[in-house]
Design a protein around this motif. Structure first.
Motif, mmCIF file in Angstrom:
data_model
loop_
_atom_site.group_PDB
_atom_site.id
_atom_site.type_symbol
_atom_site.label_atom_id
_atom_site.label_comp_id
_atom_site.label_asym_id
_atom_site.label_seq_id
_atom_site.Cartn_x
_atom_site.Cartn_y
_atom_site.Cartn_z
ATOM 1 N N SER A 57 62.955 33.943 102.443
ATOM 2 C CA SER A 57 61.549 34.341 102.291
ATOM 3 C C SER A 57 61.401 35.382 101.184
ATOM 4 N N LYS A 58 62.365 36.279 101.072
ATOM 5 C CA LYS A 58 62.313 37.277 100.009
ATOM 6 C C LYS A 58 62.647 36.658 98.657
ATOM 7 N N GLN A 59 63.506 35.659 98.649
ATOM 8 C CA GLN A 59 63.820 34.970 97.403
ATOM 9 C C GLN A 59 62.598 34.207 96.900
ATOM 10 N N ILE A 60 61.862 33.623 97.816
ATOM 11 C CA ILE A 60 60.643 32.905 97.444
ATOM 12 C C ILE A 60 59.588 33.883 96.933
ATOM 13 N N ARG A 61 59.595 35.106 97.446
ATOM 14 C CA ARG A 61 58.672 36.132 96.935
ATOM 15 C C ARG A 61 58.907 36.381 95.449
ATOM 16 N N LEU A 62 60.173 36.470 95.061
ATOM 17 C CA LEU A 62 60.480 36.701 93.646
ATOM 18 C C LEU A 62 60.051 35.510 92.799
ATOM 19 N N VAL A 63 60.300 34.311 93.289
ATOM 20 C CA VAL A 63 59.884 33.116 92.553
ATOM 21 C C VAL A 63 58.362 33.090 92.413
ATOM 22 N N GLY A 64 57.658 33.414 93.480
ATOM 23 C CA GLY A 64 56.195 33.470 93.421
ATOM 24 C C GLY A 64 55.693 34.560 92.489
#
Length: 111
Positions: A57-64
């Motif tokens: 979920s935190k990795q997806i935050r960076l991608v977003g």
């Protein structure tokens, strides 16, 4: 005449090379992020980003964050430049992977 299979495998190799470049650029971005914005680094779990216990979920935050170009308001020009590079490589790799899937489907239908 150019072999369709050779062209397909060449496209796969180019995609793999671009994935490696993207991975490397993302690692450098996290190093720059750790120095210039420790709070954001912690927010995206920079220390555990590439580990087996990393939080998706935190990795997806960076991608977003990168995909939405929210980095443009950041105070560090080096960080902005690195984000632009990662975003460009992400879009290129995504397009290449899509092209590989389309060509694979076309080859399955054609042959």
């Amino acid at each position: 005449m150019i072999s369709t299979f050779a062209l397909f495998w060449a496209l796969c190799i180019v995609c793999i090379i671009n994935m490696a470049r993207y991975y490397s650029s993302l690692r450098v971005l996290l190093l720059v992020l750790r120095d210039c914005d420790p709070l954001l680094y912690q927010y995206v779990d920079g220390g555990g980003f590439f580990t087996s216990h990393g939080q998706p979920s935190k990795q997806i935050r960076l991608v977003g964050y990168i995909y939405a170009q929210r980095y443009l308001d950041h105070h560090d020009p080096e960080f902005i430049r690195r984000c632009e590079r990662v975003r460009g490589q992400f879009l290129l790799t995504t397009a290449l992977c899509g092209l590989i899937v389309i060509s694979l489907i076309a080859m399955m239908i054609w042959y």
